[in-house]
Design an enzyme around this catalytic site. Structure first.
Site, PDB file in Angstrom:
ATOM      1  N   LYS A 315       8.486  -0.943   5.079  1.00 44.46           N
ATOM      2  CA  LYS A 315       7.844   0.341   5.400  1.00 44.46           C
ATOM      3  C   LYS A 315       6.871   0.752   4.297  1.00 44.46           C
ATOM      4  CE  LYS A 315      10.274   3.132   2.461  1.00 44.46           C
ATOM      5  NZ  LYS A 315       9.823   4.253   1.617  1.00 44.46           N
ATOM      6  N   THR A 372       7.258   8.007   5.291  1.00 50.02           N
ATOM      7  CA  THR A 372       6.402   7.340   4.317  1.00 50.02           C
ATOM      8  C   THR A 372       4.966   7.202   4.808  1.00 50.02           C
ATOM      9  OG1 THR A 372       8.367   6.055   3.739  1.00 50.02           O
ATOM     10  CG2 THR A 372       6.306   5.353   2.778  1.00 50.02           C
TER      11      THR A 372
END
Length: 456
Positions: A315, A372
């Site tokens: 990620k 994120t």
């Protein structure tokens, strides 16, 4: 009986739903008993007239037949029953919701009354390896759980050590936030680890092997290691579950990974947060859940260590890509498409490595990806935004006081993808941009020029 609308002149379908509606009648009624005043007849267009066909039916519905022609209403003084009321009134629906919520609250109270707290009660000392932002935030959270609990932070910077012990502030990362008095900083690894019941590892992945090898002599073989670090070791492609036992020369070192959508700043602010702990040892996962779960932190458990770790590593690379899209001002459509594609690429690789697909849609997967990729507090996203805006990677990294793991992880991810024979266009493009082999703008054009394929 049945009455219906049949229009020989073309009318938009939306017209029917706004101007006509079904009406209930008794089983043996005929059209002579319909009350046309209750129909929205007067709102139909002038080119449409109603043609009534009379016949008894066993159905309780009414169907009206309409044909093109004049605009006159039915000649008969016919009656129609009003539409039946909805099965539930607004009051009834509110009652259903209220009952459902009360059941949920009762279940929650019952569950909490049976929850064990012996782990927290027995714990006397916790050590956090690394005095960065997340290590400091986790130390503060654990210390708040129990005033008698000694929480040691092992730091490298003597100035940070001094500020924590004398002023209860981390002068480098959280100068405006006071730490609990039971948080103690030290630069002595032996003192920090001695007598610890749990160890939180918050050292960046690329430095973890060397760091752990230095302190291995002070680590108890049964000390549970809870990894907060996300990423892949660049040269070996190893995750923390492989790095820690190898560096400590103990394949049986208890290992747990903690992950999920969580910014250190919001932990310090005690804002509601949800995370997941994963371990192959269920009892160990349950123990860490007891240690961490509080009024402002929910902790779920999992046995899928691989899924939680690989999602946490990949990620960060995807967040750089999301930042580049923002830096190039490519818009919301591009952002959504890129993140969706990136999620698919993470799923393809993770499942090939043995991860569960359910993990990738949970807190440590989709949850962490959304945080994120879309929030400005993300270090990796910030790197991407600045790359997309035209800054050089060297200038970006030299101006940051924290590590953006996605930068070093990108190359390792592509090597891993080649090992498992998985195509990852978006994450590969990020790696090429970081290696200065491709500009962000050129990467976008090349990605858009890829073959049009079936979505998988």
């Amino acid at each position: 009986m049945v009455a219906s609308l049949r229009l020989e002149s073309p009318l938009p379908s939306a017209y029917y739903s706004h101007h006509f509606f079904p009406v209930s009648t008794s089983n043996n009624r005929t059209t002579s008993q319909l009350d046309w005043s209750r129909c929205h007849y007067q709102r139909r267009p002038p080119t449409c007239s109603l043609e009534v066909q009379k016949f008894p039916v066993k159905s309780s519905s009414v169907v009206l037949y309409a044909s093109s022609g004049g605009s006159t209403a039915p000649a008969d003084d016919e009656t129609m029953e009003p539409p039946s009321s909805p099965p539930e009134s607004s009051k009834d629906r509110r009652k259903v919701v209220q009952v459902a919520w009360e059941k949920l609250v009762r279940w929650s109270r019952s569950w909490r009354s049976k929850a064990k707290t012996d782990v927290l009660e027995r714990a006397n000392k916790v050590v956090v390896l690394g005095g960065g932002s997340f290590g400091t935030a986790m130390a503060a959270h654990v210390a708040e759980r129990k005033a008698q609990l000694e929480v040691n932070i092992l730091v490298r910077d003597p100035q940070v050590c001094l500020s924590i012990n004398e002023r209860h502030h981390n002068c480098k990362y959280f100068p405006d936030y006071q730490l609990p008095e039971n948080v103690i900083a030290t630069t002595d690894a032996k003192a920090a680890l001695m007598g610890a019941d749990f160890c939180f590892h918050a050292v960046p992945v690329q430095f973890s092997s060397a760091f752990l090898e230095e302190i291995a002599a002070f680590v108890d073989p049964g000390l549970p290691f809870i990894s907060l670090s996300k990423g892949l070791e660049l040269n070996t492609l190893r995750m923390m579950s492989q790095i820690i036992p190898k560096a400590l020369k103990n394949p049986r070192q208890p290992f747990i990974v903690l992950s999920g959508p969580s910014f250190a700043l919001e932990l310090m602010k005690k804002l509601p947060t949800a995370m997941v702990v994963a371990s192959k040892d269920k009892k160990m996962a349950d123990a860490v859940q007891q240690l961490l779960a509080s009024r402002n932190m929910r902790i779920s458990t999992s046995s899928d260590v691989t899924g939680v770790e690989i999602a946490g590593a990949l990620k960060n690379v995807l967040a750089i890509a999301a930042g580049i899209v923002d830096g190039l001002n490519l818009g919301n459509n591009s952002m959504a498409a890129l993140v969706a594609q990136g999620c698919s690429e993470i799923r393809w690789l993770a499942t090939k490595m043995g991860a569960k697909s359910t993990t990738l849609t949970g807190l440590s997967g989709s949850g962490d990806i959304m945080l994120t990729c879309f929030v400005n507090l993300s270090r990796n996203r910030t790197v991407g935004v600045r790359l997309g805006s035209g800054e050089s990677l060297d200038d970006i990294l030299s101006s940051m006081n924290q590590v953006a793991e996605g930068v070093s992880t990108a190359g390792a991810v592509i090597t891993l993808a080649q090992k498992y024979k998985v195509k990852m266009p978006v994450l590969t493009a990020v790696a090429r941009i970081i290696d200065k082999e491709l500009t962000p703008t050129k990467a976008v054009y090349e990605l858009m020029a890829l073959p049009q394929v079936e979505e998988v």
